[in-house]
Each structure stands twice: as structure tokens, then as C-alpha cells.
Design a protein around this motif. Structure first.
Motif, PDB file in Angstrom:
ATOM      1  N   SER A 420       0.832  -1.202   0.000  1.00 35.60           N
ATOM      2  CA  SER A 420       0.000   0.000   0.000  1.00 35.60           C
ATOM      3  C   SER A 420       0.870   1.257   0.000  1.00 35.60           C
ATOM      4  N   THR A 421       0.361   2.309  -0.627  1.00 43.46           N
ATOM      5  CA  THR A 421       1.047   3.604  -0.631  1.00 43.46           C
ATOM      6  C   THR A 421       0.331   4.624   0.245  1.00 43.46           C
ATOM      7  N   ALA A 422      -0.703   4.185   0.949  1.00 41.44           N
ATOM      8  CA  ALA A 422      -1.475   5.094   1.809  1.00 41.44           C
ATOM      9  C   ALA A 422      -0.621   5.600   2.956  1.00 41.44           C
ATOM     10  N   ARG A 423      -0.871   6.845   3.337  1.00 43.31           N
ATOM     11  CA  ARG A 423      -0.122   7.439   4.450  1.00 43.31           C
ATOM     12  C   ARG A 423      -0.658   6.963   5.801  1.00 43.31           C
ATOM     13  N   HIS A 424      -1.978   6.705   5.841  1.00 44.99           N
ATOM     14  CA  HIS A 424      -2.608   6.258   7.087  1.00 44.99           C
ATOM     15  C   HIS A 424      -3.279   4.900   6.857  1.00 44.99           C
ATOM     16  N   TYR A 425      -3.535   4.226   7.952  1.00 47.19           N
ATOM     17  CA  TYR A 425      -4.308   2.992   7.871  1.00 47.19           C
ATOM     18  C   TYR A 425      -5.782   3.331   7.675  1.00 47.19           C
ATOM     19  N   ALA A 426      -6.517   2.385   7.109  1.00 47.24           N
ATOM     20  CA  ALA A 426      -7.946   2.601   6.867  1.00 47.24           C
ATOM     21  C   ALA A 426      -8.663   2.859   8.187  1.00 47.24           C
ATOM     22  N   PRO A 427      -9.673   3.724   8.188  1.00 47.67           N
ATOM     23  CA  PRO A 427     -10.377   4.066   9.442  1.00 47.67           C
ATOM     24  C   PRO A 427     -11.005   2.864  10.129  1.00 47.67           C
ATOM     25  N   ASP A 428     -11.467   1.885   9.336  1.00 47.33           N
ATOM     26  CA  ASP A 428     -12.133   0.728   9.939  1.00 47.33           C
ATOM     27  C   ASP A 428     -11.155  -0.381  10.299  1.00 47.33           C
ATOM     28  N   GLU A 429      -9.850  -0.146  10.149  1.00 54.44           N
ATOM     29  CA  GLU A 429      -8.851  -1.178  10.452  1.00 54.44           C
ATOM     30  C   GLU A 429      -8.662  -1.295  11.966  1.00 54.44           C
ATOM     31  N   GLU A 430      -8.590  -2.551  12.443  1.00 53.78           N
ATOM     32  CA  GLU A 430      -8.324  -2.774  13.872  1.00 53.78           C
ATOM     33  C   GLU A 430      -6.818  -2.679  14.111  1.00 53.78           C
ATOM     34  N   ILE A 431      -6.418  -1.635  14.801  1.00 53.03           N
ATOM     35  CA  ILE A 431      -4.992  -1.347  14.978  1.00 53.03           C
ATOM     36  C   ILE A 431      -4.639  -1.461  16.455  1.00 53.03           C
TER      37      ILE A 431
END
Length: 990
Positions: A420-431
């Protein structure tokens, strides 16, 4: 049969019983004595002596008194005639033995072949096993030559069987992949250079190469190697039934041969060697990847700190005396509370000083830590971040502790987002944040977007995950699948501990019930504290002061002058053996001890004539031990060329052979010593490390924080008369405690170590605990003796030991020791058995793992044992002298290293860890040979009456065989096998 028997042993083992005396009834004179010797010798050894000299003189003398025949009559006993054959028949009949038949030999060979793998394929171990089998079967052993043939046949049978098993499990694709490893990079050219030393590159050579120094390139290179090894497709259960030592033997044999020689082997042999190499190399590379990860994450943080410190403090002047400035400010403000600040404050403390105070606070506060994190993020994001996908793609991390489950989940999240090239993790991701992100970094990891929603920054989160992963890997709370040193920690422990618990407790000489263990230690604490407290007022060298809330003031020991007769002895040795060649010392030791017999080819056959091989081995060992190199030795006045020496080094000089040669020389020193000069056998040794410079393109070389410069450490174990029994190559940051325990437990010489002297770096509370469980004393010389604390043996005794009150602290938590007693013994058993590397086991018990219950119990036990030691150390001046003298011996050994290892500026000029270890062991061997020859020289001189009368108690106390004013390690390298050193007369030599 061993040569030395004391009177109690003679009475126990060589007293003739009534039924044995009945066999002597019809015999007289030499026949009577000879028969008695055969009878009792056979009873002890289950075989007959080959020659008359096999029987110790003390045994002959003791038997001669019993049969009332003069000892001298034994010489007249006929060793070849019909009488001795009849006597042997009588002895066999008496003990129920019979002679070995062809059928028996075949049964023995099959039995040995079935057990050869478990015995490590070592001829000596198989011979010992054969002797035990013959004794149990009541069969008289055959001649030595015949028994060796049976053993060789069994070895061949076992290896052929293993070859067939391995070959049968390999698919056609796997065999083709193994063969592809041996293809050189360039075709149509000779595979090696003219001097036969520079093979062209092949995949096999690439896989055998060590990892470079910590860096992104090294990580990516090791990942490629690991992927290539896994592409070979070895079955997971290929070596499941094969002992690890056997696999390592084959791996070493494969690594010691160039590709062209491996290709010449029969297919079954070639695949066995290559499979073992690939199997072990895969584990080593995973260990290397984990090591690289640990080093790189530490480097990111360390470099960021240095950079920020340079930026913040280059023009920052620290403000001294801030307490006095605060008082002055307070007084001025109280005296003139209504006036302006500039009029009241600045005359007392200038504006510039106040600015410096503010800047100093900012440099040490949250802003400083945030700046460090910003630099770390930039370094990681712009360069090192590329290693994360590579490592996660080939390495699987696990943990058996639920506490660390968030870290494992976080690693899965990192792996999921590698593309992935996203700067942040997806909002619905369990982190997972708890247990992964420290509270001080949470504000940097969790950001807010334009809509005010909390988003987790991937780069910052990855940096936190790697940091916590590094800490957990170091204490093995998280481990890597398929690794060796960083593998499953449960496999470090003996797997049969539950079934063999009583035997393991007995081996450690510890009680099964923790109650007795605790009672004995508690009693020792009470006795030690009482003795120290009662004698403190009369102890002129020890004082308890109030400094720092309690301080132990200890008067340093006065230096002792060197006895005059020792200096005269050195001069006399230099006069009798002036400028003795170090190469001649090595040669003389070999001619007396046979150390080169321990070096055998890594292949199955040896075609070199033994005299030629002996000469080349000595030259190679000298070149490696002095660090002068093979090319310099090849230019000496002898017939050996450089190519021959390189071949011998590669095929014959390995780590195990060097250690075996060292053990042989060490044991020879112990046997050669005379008690009149050296005293009784010692059971104490000292251990310490010394830094050696080394090339740094490997994982072992590190920058030394105390001595500066890159290098490695060699950790020595030296007994009180300068005989080094063990050596280890370590990194500069490795645990000296682990090295100390490793050497005491696994030195494999005849010495029984019961005491070990160390300096401050070689001790810890965990070290005291394990040494107590393993049955030897740890005796450190503590640099920080003043700040030490003594623990109370029990609660509710606050008034006990009145003279020690200021240095006494809390009582020992005996209940914790009781609860974890079985686990502590289990880990101590693992150390004793060597089921894993000592450092790998001790890695679990560091400050990174403070919550581990066994670690807490070990700390409590260590505090108790250390308190007992401190009481003895402070009360007894003789103990302090004993420790000081022991450490002086190992420091003297360190000082001789530079005299012998002088080549290339005493720097290990190789990036291969295997080569560095070979240099270390060769240095150890060469230096121990010097001790052996010096021992004989000193005994030769002091054996003369005019010298023995001059030596007093102080002279003998300070006597050491590690002297070298009469030795010349330089000059031309001349080796004459027919020339001997004049150490005694020809008759004595024979």
C-alpha cells in the motif's frame, strides 16, 4: 589404565579376595605375580594389558606385597610364551568371559552402526561404546587394530544408511536445485585461479558468505539468500531423526570444499552434504536477519540522538548552580515584590542566564524527545523502511505469551499493508495500540485529519512496532520460526525434564524439595551477616559510612613486590634457552603431546603422508596463531608452498579440531606438573575478555564503548597457574556473564572448576543465582563495592546486625524462590546440558523482561547468594587477595596476547566469523604450547638442588609459566623436525 592411584583406591580396587588367592595357590615367583597382575587388570579394564608397561608401577607394587613376591620379579614374567596364554584362559574362565568370534564381530558392527549417529560418528566414542558392549556381553576385546576395523566398518555402514535415507527423501526437482548451486558463474574458464585459492563465484559460494555489517543492503542480501535456500525445497522432516551435531558436521564438511570437489562426490554423498549445508544455513540466515533487524533499529535511534544532541547542544551552555540561582531569585522577589522584573531579577540573575536555563530545560524535556523521534522517522522513512516488507516476507514471528499478542497482530498489519502507498491505515482497520505504541509517542502516531478524525500514521506506527519488536526479540519473548539462536525458547530447555526430574536434580546436587534448598541458603546468609557484623569493629580495612545513605569503604590492597628469585629464574631460563623460536616451541609440544593428531580431513580420506601433513599443520597453526598469514610462512626456509598450506588450512583446521588440540595440551600440562613446585591441582580459574581489532563487514564486529574502535572480544578462562582452559569469540556488547558460565561448564579439560574469579562486568544477580544452582562459586572483584547492599534473611529483624544497618535493605522474598524453584532448576539443567547456546538462554533474563516470574525469582536468589559472598569478601582479607591474584593471572595472559598475535597490527584481517574464530583458537593453542614448554623448562631448572633450595614460599606463590623474555616469535621461519629442545636427557625423553 590410568597411571596414578592413591592408597585408598588401591585397597578398594586391587585387593585380592579369597577366591582370587585360591587361583594363585599353585603358582610361585614371577608367575604368581604376573598372574595376579593379569587378574586384577582384567577385572578393572575387561581386557588384558598389551605390553608390560601398560600396568602402573604402583599397582604392581601393591599386588607384589599381597602375593609376597618381590616387585622386580614382574620383569621376569614371560609375556609371549604358553604360560601367559594359559593364564589368560584361566582369567577369562574366572570372570565368565570368552574370546570374540567372527559372528560376534558382525553383531557388534551392526550394533555400533545403529548407534553411530547418536554418538556423533566419532571413532573415539564408538570405541568406548564397543568396549562397554564387549564388557556387558562378557567378550574379551580383540586387538586394537581389529577393533578399529570393526568401528570403521560400522561408521561406513551408518553413513551409507544415512545417505540412502536423505537421497530417498529428496525429489528430482530438489536434487536438480542442489546441483545448480555448484555451477560457477562463468563457463569456459578454469574454476580456480593458478594458485588454487580463488574459486570463481557460484551460488554455493554466495550462500556460504557471511552477512555484512548492519545496513539495508545486508538485509536485502540475506533475504535473497534465504529465498534461494527455500527454493531448493528441502523436506521439513529431512533431518528430524538426525542429531544436530551430525548435521553440523556435514555442513562444515561441505563448507570446507570448493564446488568442483563437491561435484566429484557420488550423488548420494553430494546430496547429503549439500542438504545439511542448506538446512543449517537457512537457520543461520534467519538468525542473521533477526540480528540485523535488532542492530538497525538500535542504530536508527542512536544516530537520531547523536544528531539532535549535536544540533541542540553545539551552542548550548549548561547552567551551573541552578539551586543557588533559584534561592537568589526567591530572596530578591520577596524583598521587592511590587517592583518591575527587570529592576529586581536581572541584577541578581542576568537575562542571558535565564534564557540558557529555559533552553536547557527544553533540550531535556518533551521537545527534545519529539525532535529525536522526528529524526528517527525521517531516517526510517527515507531509507530503512524498505527492509520491512523484505523481512516480513521471509520471516514469521511468534510468541507464547498473550501479553505480546498485540505485537504479533501489529506485524500482521504491517505485512498486510506492505504494497500500500497510503499514508494512514484505513479508518475501519483494527490497529493494536496498547502494548505497541508507548504513551510518550502516542501523540505522534495518532494524528487528526481535516475532518478531526483520528488516523494512525503508518510510518510512525511501523517505527514503534519495530522498536518494541527489537526489545521482545532480545529477551526471546517473541521468536522467529526456523531460527536457532532466536528460535522457540521452549526448545532451549530439556524436553524430558518432567520424566527425568530426579536425575537432573541429582546431577546438580540440589534437593528436590525447595524447603531444604531455601533453609540452607537462609542459614548461610544469617551466619555470614552475623560474622561480618561481629567482626566489623576489629576490621581495619572495612568501614560503613553514612555517605549516600550508607557506603562501604574498603581499603585497597597493597601491591606486592616481585620475589627476587623469580627474576633470577627468568634470567637463568633465558641463559639456557636463549631466543627460543616460537615455532620450535609449537613443534616440540607436538612431538611430546601429539596435538596434530587431532586434525583430520573434513573429507572421508586422507592421502597426505602423516609426516608431511604434520609439518604443514604446524606451519599453518603458527601462521594463524601469530596472525602473520600463510603467505609469510610460505616464504620460509622449508619445502612447503602457499597452495599446500591453504589446502591444509581449509581441509584440516576446523574449530572442533583446534579445541581438541587445546584440550590435549591443557591436560598434558596438568599431567606434567610436579606438586613440589606447583602445588596440588587447582580448582579455581579466572575469566576476563580482551578486545581485538577486526574488520567490520560482519555482524560480530562492533564499536567498543570503553576502548573505542571496531573489534571483537575474546573471553578467556585461565586457571591460577596460567593455563587457559577455554576461549570464546564474542561481540563487544555480548554478555560476559553468559561467556563466564559457558567456559566453566563446557571447557572439557580434566580441570574441575569450583571457583571462578571475574571483574565487575562478569557478574550480576542472575549470574550469582545460576552459579549457585550449577554448583560453583562466583567470586567477583567489584569496582562498585561502595554502593552494594546487603539483604536481610527474614522480615521482622530490623534491629539485627546493628553495625550494618546503613547498608542493609529489604528481606529476601523466599516465597517467590519457592514457587519458581523447579523452573530455575530447569534452566540451570539446560545450561549444564548445552541444549542451546548459553547466551540464548540467558537472553531471557535481562532487564527487558522484568515481569518474567522466573527472572524475578533468579534475581531474588542472586541477591541472597551475593549477600553471602559480600559478607565473606568484606570479612576475609585472604579471600580478597585470592580474587585479586586470580584476576592478575588472566590479565597477564591478556598481556601475552599481543606478543604472540603480532601480525597485521594484531587485527583480525577477515570478515568471515569462522576465520576470526580460527585465528582465536590458533592463538590460544600457540600460547598454551608456550605455557607447556615453559612448565618443563622451569621444572628442569628447579629440579636442581642449588635452585630448589633457594625457592621460598613467596617465590613459589608468584611462579608462573607464562614468561616470554627468552622467546623469539619473529625472524625466519625454519622448521626442522629432527631438531629437539634440550629439556632433559635422551633417556628421560624416552
Amino acid at each position: 589404565m590410568r597411571r596414578h592411584w592413591d592408597i585408598e583406591e588401591l585397597v578398594e580396587h586391587f585387593t585380592l579376595l579369597p577366591d582370587e588367592l585360591a587361583l594363585l595357590a599353585n603358582k610361585t615367583g614371577a608367575t604368581r605375580l604376573g598372574f595376579a597382575v593379569l587378574l586384577k587388570y582384567f577385572q578393572q579394564e575387561a581386557r588384558f594389558p598389551t605390553v608390560r608397561q601398560d600396568v602402573p608401577r604402583t599397582v604392581v607394587a601393591y599386588l607384589a606385597k599381597q602375593v609376597r613376591v618381590p616387585e622386580e620379579e614382574f620383569i621376569r614374567y614371560d609375556w609371549e610364551g604358553r604360560s601367559i596364554k594359559y593364564h589368560r584362559s584361566q582369567v577369562r574362565s574366572h570372570f565368565g568371559f570368552r574370546e570374540l568370534t567372527l559372528g560376534d564381530a558382525e553383531v557388534l558392527g551392526v550394533w555400533l552402526a545403529e548407534r553411530a549417529l547418536g554418538l556423533g560418528l566419532h571413532e573415539e566414542h564408538l570405541l568406548a561404546a564397543a568396549a562397554g558392549w564387549l564388557r556387558e556381553a562378557k567378550l574379551e576385546p580383540p586387538s586394537a587394530e581389529r577393533l578399529v576395523r570393526v568401528v570403521h566398518s560400522a561408521l561406513h555402514m551408518a553413513e551409507e544408511r544415512l545417505c540412502s535415507q536423505v537421497h530417498g527423501q529428496l525429489s528430482a526437482d530438489t536434487r536438480r536445485a542442489l546441483d545448480a548451486l555448484l555451477i560457477t558463474a562463468t563457463t569456459g574458464q578454469p574454476e580456480e585461479s593458478e594458485d588454487n585459492t580463488l574459486p570463481l563465484q557460484s551460488a554455493f559460494n554466495d550462500l556460504a558468505a557471511e552477512a555484512g555489517k548492519p545496513g539495508l543492503e545486508s538485509v536485502l542480501g540475506e533475504v535473497i539468500k534465504l529465498q534461494r535456500l527455500r527454493a531448493v525445497g528441502l523436506p521439513g522432516a529431512l533431518f528430524r531423526e538426525v542429531p544436530p551435531k551430525i548435521v553440523h558436521t556435514y555442513r562444515t564438511r561441505a563448507a570446507g570444499e570448493p564446488p568442483r570437489e563437491l561435484r566429484r562426490h557420488p550423488a548420494a554423498v553430494r546430496y547429503r552434504l549439500l542438504a545439511a549445508f542448506c538446512f543449517e544455513r537457512e537457520r543461520e540466515i534467519i538468525d542473521g536477519l533477526v540480528e540485523l533487524l535488532i542492530h538497525i533499529v538500535q542504530r536508527i535511534g542512536a544516530r537520531a540522538e547523536r544528531r539532535v544532541e549535536r544540533e541542540l547542544f553545539k551552542d548550548l551552555r549548561r547552567v551551573e548552580g541552578k539551586q543557588n540561582l533559584l534561592v537568589a531569585l526567591a530572596e530578591a522577589a520577596l524583598q521587592r515584590p511590587d517592583d518591575r522584573v527587570r529592576e529586581v531579577i536581572y541584577p541578581v540573575v542576568s537575562e542571558q542566564i535565564l534564557k540558557d536555563i529555559v533552553r536547557e530545560h527544553e533540550a531535556n524535556g518533551p521537545a527534545y524527545r519529539q525532535r529525536i523521534y522526528t529524526v528517527m522517522r525521517a531516517s526510517y522513512g527515507n531509507h530503512y523502511r524498505r527492509m520491512v516488507p523484505a523481512i516480513l516476507r521471509v520471516t514469521e514471528f511468534r510468541s507464547g505469551n498473550e501479553v505480546h499478542r498485540p505485537v504479533i497482530q501489529a506485524l500482521g498489519l504491517l505485512k498486510k499493508y506492505t504494497l500500500s502507498t497510503a499514508r494512514h491505515y484505513a479508518p475501519d482497520e483494527e490497529i493494536p495500540l496498547q502494548g505497541v505504541v508507548p504513551s510518550r509517542w502516542r501523540g505522534l502516531v495518532v494524528e487528526q485529519d481535516k475532518q478531526g478524525r483520528e488516523r494512525v500514521s503508518r510510518v510512525n506506527y511501523e517505527l514503534c512496532v519495530l522498536s518494541v519488536l527489537r526489545e521482545r526479540l532480545r529477551c526471546k519473548e517473541i521468536w522467529a520460526v526456523g531460527a536457532h539462536r532466536y528460535g522457540d525458547p521452549d526448545k532451549d530447555l530439556p524436553q524430558d525434564f518432567e520424566a527425568q526430574r530426579p536425575a537432573y536434580y541429582q546431577a546438580l546436587a540440589q534437593p528436590l524439595d525447595p524447603t531444604g534448598f531455601i533453609a540452607g541458603l537462609r542459614q548461610a546468609m544469617e551466619a555470614g551477616l552475623s560474622k561480618l557484623d561481629g567482626g566489623l569493629l576489629k576490621n581495619r580495612d572495612v568501614r560503613i559510612t553514612e555517605r549516600g545513605g550508607g557506603w562501604i569503604a574498603l581499603t585497597p590492597l597493597d601491591a606486592r613486590a616481585e620475589p627476587t628469585n623469580l627474576l633470577r629464574l627468568k634470567v637463568e631460563i633465558a641463559r639456557r634457552w636463549p631466543m627460543t623460536s616460537l615455532l620450535d616451541i609449537l613443534k616440540e609440544t607436538d612431538l611430546r603431546v601429539g596435538l596434530t593428531e587431532e586434525f583430520r580431513s573434513s573429507g572421508k580420506r586422507e592421502q597426505l603422508e602423516r609426516g608431511t601433513l604434520q609439518r604443514r599443520l604446524l606451519l599453518c597453526l603458527y601462521a594463524l596463531g601469530t596472525n602473520t598469514g600463510l603467505k609469510r610462512l610460505a616464504a620460509g626456509t622449508h619445502s612447503e608452498n602457499y597452495t599446500d598450506l591453504v589446502y591444509v588450512r581449509r581441509r584440516f583446521i576446523g574449530r572442533e579440531a583446534l579445541r581438541s588440540a587445546i584440550i590435549r595440551v591443557v591436560n598434558a600440562i596438568f599431567c606434567a606438573r610436579t606438586t613440589q613446585i606447583w602445588g596440588e591441582a587447582t580448582t579455581a580459574c579466572a575469566s576476563d575478555s580482551k578486545k581485538f581489532g577486526s574488520w567490520d563487514q560482519n555482524l560480530l564486529s562492533e564499536w567498543h564503548v570503553r576502548y573505542g574502535g571496531r573489534g571483537v572480544m575474546i573471553y578467556w578462562h585461565v586457571e591460577k597457574k596460567s593455563t587457559c582452559i577455554y576461549s570464546q569469540l564474542k561481540s563487544c556488547s555480548s554478555s560476559e556473564v553468559a561467556a563466564m558460565i559457558e567456559g566453566v561448564l563446557h571447557h572439557c579439560t580434566d580441570m574441575d572448576v569450583q571457583k571462578n574469579y571475574v571483574d565487575t562486568h562478569g557478574q550480576s544477580e542472575v549470574a550469582f543465582a545460576f552459579c549457585h544452582l550449577l554448583g560453583f562459586e562466583l567470586l567477583p572483584r567489584l569496582k562498585t563495592i561502595g554502593s552494594q547492599r546487603l539483604y536481610r534473611p527474614a522480615a521482622g529483624q530490623s534491629e539485627a546486625y546493628p553495625n550494618l544497618q546503613s547498608v542493609l535493605t529489604r528481606p529476601i522474598n523466599w516465597e517467590l524462590i519457592r514457587q519458581q524453584y523447579d523452573q530455575m532448576v530447569k534452566y540451570a539443567t539446560a545450561l549444564r546440558l548445552g541444549t542451546a547456546e548459553t547466551e540464548a538462554i540467558l537472553r531471557r533474563f535481562t532487564r527487558n523482561n522484568l515481569k518474567h516470574p522466573t527472572y524475578q525469582a533468579l534475581c531474588e536468589l542472586g541477591k541472597a547468594v551475593k549477600t553471602v559472598f559480600l559478607c565473606k569478601y568484606l570479612h576475609s582479607e585472604s579471600l580478597r587477595w585470592e580474587i585479586h591474584e586470580g584476576l592478575n593471572v588472566v590479565e597477564n595472559w591478556n598481556s601475552a596476547n599481543n606478543f604472540i598475535f603480532y601480525g597485521k597490527g594484531s587485527e583480525m584481517a577477515s570478515n568471515r566469523i569462522e576465520e576470526q574464530e580460527r585465528s582465536m583458537l590458533s592463538l590460544h593453542l600457540l600460547q598454551i604450547c608456550l605455557v607447556y614448554i615453559n612448565t618443563l623448562m622451569i621444572q628442569r631448572v628447579l629440579g636442581e638442588k642449588q635452585w630448589s633450595r633457594q625457592m621460598g614460599e613467596e617465590d613459589l606463590r608468584g611462579l608462573t609459566p607464562l614468561i616470554y623474555n627468552h622467546v623469539n616469535p619473529y625472524g625466519s621461519f625454519r622448521l626442522d623436525m629432527d631438531e629437539r629442545l634440550a629439556l632433559e636427557s635422551i633417556e628421560e625423553a624416552g
